[in-house]
Design a protein around this motif. Structure first.
Motif, short mmCIF file in Angstrom:
data_model
loop_
_atom_site.label_atom_id
_atom_site.label_comp_id
_atom_site.label_asym_id
_atom_site.label_seq_id
_atom_site.Cartn_x
_atom_site.Cartn_y
_atom_site.Cartn_z
N UNK A 1 0.83 -1.21 0.00
CA UNK A 1 0.00 0.00 0.00
C UNK A 1 0.86 1.26 0.00
N UNK A 2 2.18 1.11 -0.01
CA UNK A 2 3.06 2.27 -0.06
C UNK A 2 3.17 3.03 1.27
N UNK A 3 2.55 2.52 2.32
CA UNK A 3 2.57 3.23 3.61
C UNK A 3 3.80 2.82 4.41
N UNK A 4 4.96 3.25 3.91
CA UNK A 4 6.22 2.90 4.56
C UNK A 4 6.32 3.53 5.95
N UNK A 5 5.72 4.73 6.11
CA UNK A 5 5.78 5.42 7.39
C UNK A 5 5.15 4.57 8.50
N UNK A 6 4.04 3.90 8.17
CA UNK A 6 3.35 3.10 9.18
C UNK A 6 4.18 1.89 9.60
N UNK A 7 4.82 1.25 8.61
CA UNK A 7 5.66 0.09 8.92
C UNK A 7 6.85 0.52 9.77
N UNK A 8 7.43 1.64 9.41
CA UNK A 8 8.59 2.15 10.15
C UNK A 8 8.19 2.49 11.59
N UNK A 9 7.07 3.20 11.71
CA UNK A 9 6.64 3.62 13.05
C UNK A 9 6.39 2.41 13.95
N UNK A 10 5.71 1.41 13.40
CA UNK A 10 5.41 0.22 14.20
C UNK A 10 6.69 -0.43 14.71
N UNK A 11 7.75 -0.37 13.91
CA UNK A 11 8.99 -1.06 14.29
C UNK A 11 9.82 -0.27 15.29
N UNK A 12 9.91 1.05 15.11
CA UNK A 12 10.85 1.83 15.93
C UNK A 12 10.16 2.71 16.96
N UNK A 13 8.85 2.58 17.08
CA UNK A 13 8.05 3.39 18.02
C UNK A 13 8.73 3.58 19.38
N UNK A 14 9.20 2.51 20.02
CA UNK A 14 9.74 2.66 21.38
C UNK A 14 10.95 3.61 21.44
N UNK A 15 11.61 3.82 20.31
CA UNK A 15 12.83 4.63 20.32
C UNK A 15 12.58 6.09 19.95
N UNK A 16 11.36 6.38 19.47
CA UNK A 16 11.10 7.72 18.93
C UNK A 16 11.08 8.79 20.02
#
Lengths: 293, 293
Positions: free
Chosen positions: A37-52
């Protein structure tokens, strides 16, 4: 900082200390091809959320910067080192308090034909400290093997060989696979058949002829079916090594353990010196690129 | 007599006069791979029924004599000519008033590696009259191109190149096909791109590297997508020609018109002399083999 190595079929992220030490890491099979779906931001956020919450700098490298990825970061022509790559990085819109950067790939041109890489240049930068004087021939074996000439800490040029993909499509889709066991049923690779394939690559006839030999060796019972995959692997890697034999000196290998071991053995059997390096240098390379951002 | 050329994907039968002239012919897509119940006799009977009343001799050649065919006729080792092949023919049980024979294929061995052919040797025997003194280098381009050295009317040895199959699997199943138009949408082959692929095959780097160039030339817009199939074809045929360049003299070509024209052009562009022969020599070859039965 957060370092993200995002390839075609895998996603890896690291939280790094100021000196580059890896504090946390995560990996998933969410390569860019899975993000339909091209929503790379969502995949990235789900993975690195704890570090943001604590970090303020993020750098992404690999196929995520290709036309099929989040945004295209145009290729930087060789010769290129840390400075040229850093200068070509682009800012990404990603909603968090920090900065998000995307690293470009590299291009080169020889005999009028271009070649490209995305992701391997980050690994090479991460391994620079292991190359004496920052010079050497680096091989990253794989689906598309990369051979890079490093000079003075910069990548002078490189060549891609379709070795791994040729093996896979010939085995799965050509007549050569018909005599072979299914990959799942395969025993340990046959070292002797691998060496025979390597030796065959040094003889006349050309790869297209040598490939048919995989079939005729099986048909005429010169090789058992179980040995044919290793023979084909030796043949293809042998042709890759033949084509890269003109550059003297040791070959620095970066890759997963199995593949690196196989290439090291192939290099030694063909009279060259193999220098395996630690397998994954993406975090170190991205850390280097982030300096001065 | 009845001459049958029965291959993997096609069936051709001829009714021949005593001097070899073709009186009747029929063809169908009933190659041996389509005869899944193994009842080759039924397929044969349905095709040649009208001729069984008058003829008394039938000879079958091609893959029908392989392990996947009606019965295996073991390979005859090279050097081999008409006499050696005839001697190795085997009688088949087929219920009719005449005799039914199956022709064997040929094997050869170079650098310790075997090679095999089935069917092409019949075509070569059928073309002997066109080779001066019965000597020459004969190429049968195709899925598995055969290059045979003919000396004194006998096949001294040969090499198979997987050129056509490599093209098909790389286009259909590798990353190289992704940038190409679908085959159905393809315009006329791009002669200039074909020549560029041929020229590329003469440079250093090896086939596995040159293959990746098909992708990077497309990615970097050096070649339009529509030109990539012709470039890949030129590259593969170019590597085949490079590998067979050591043998001097003209190259006699036997094959379908399109492919023969393409190989003739490739040979000429690489400075060799091409001598296209009439396309289908199976009937003539089988007629020759039937003499003295």
């Amino acid at each position: 900082m957060i370092a993200v190595d995002w390839g075609t079929s895998s996603f890896r992220a690291y939280r790094l200390a100021a000196d580059g030490a890896i504090l946390d890491a995560c990996a998933s099979p969410r390569g860019i091809l899975t993000v339909t779906d091209g929503d790379f931001a969502a995949v990235l956020r789900a993975a690195v959320e704890p570090w943001l919450g604590t970090e303020r700098l993020m750098l992404l490298g690999g196929m995520i910067g290709s036309r099929q990825g989040w945004r295209e970061a145009p290729y930087v022509p060789c010769p290129a080192g840390e400075a040229e790559i850093r200068q070509a990085m682009i800012r990404l819109d990603f909603d968090w308090p920090g900065q998000t950067w995307l690293a470009p790939g590299l291009s080169t041109r020889a005999h009028g034909v271009p070649d490209v890489m995305r992701g391997e240049e980050v690994q090479i930068l991460g391994a620079l400290g292991d190359l004496g004087q920052g010079d050497g021939l680096v091989c990253l074996p794989g689906t598309h093997s990369k051979w890079a000439r490093v000079s003075g800490g910069r990548i002078a040029g490189f060549e891609t060989h379709m070795t791994g993909e040729a093996f896979a499509v010939l085995r799965q889709h050509s007549i050569l696979g018909r005599l072979m066991p299914v990959p799942e049923a395969e025993a340990d690779p046959d070292d002797r058949a691998f060496a025979e394939g390597l030796a065959r690559a040094k003889t006349a006839g050309g790869l297209l002829h040598h490939l048919f030999g995989v079939r005729s060796l099986g048909l005429m019972d010169d090789l058992p079916a179980a040995a044919l995959p290793a023979y084909l692997s030796g043949l293809l890697i042998g042709h890759e090594l033949q084509a890269t034999a003109a550059i003297p000196g040791p070959v620095y290998l970066i890759g997963n353990e199995n593949l690196t071991r196989r290439y090291a053995r192939a290099l030694e059997l063909t009279g060259r010196v193999a220098q395996p390096l630690a397998p994954d240098r993406a975090a170190a390379g991205l850390h280097l690129l982030a300096q001065g951002l």
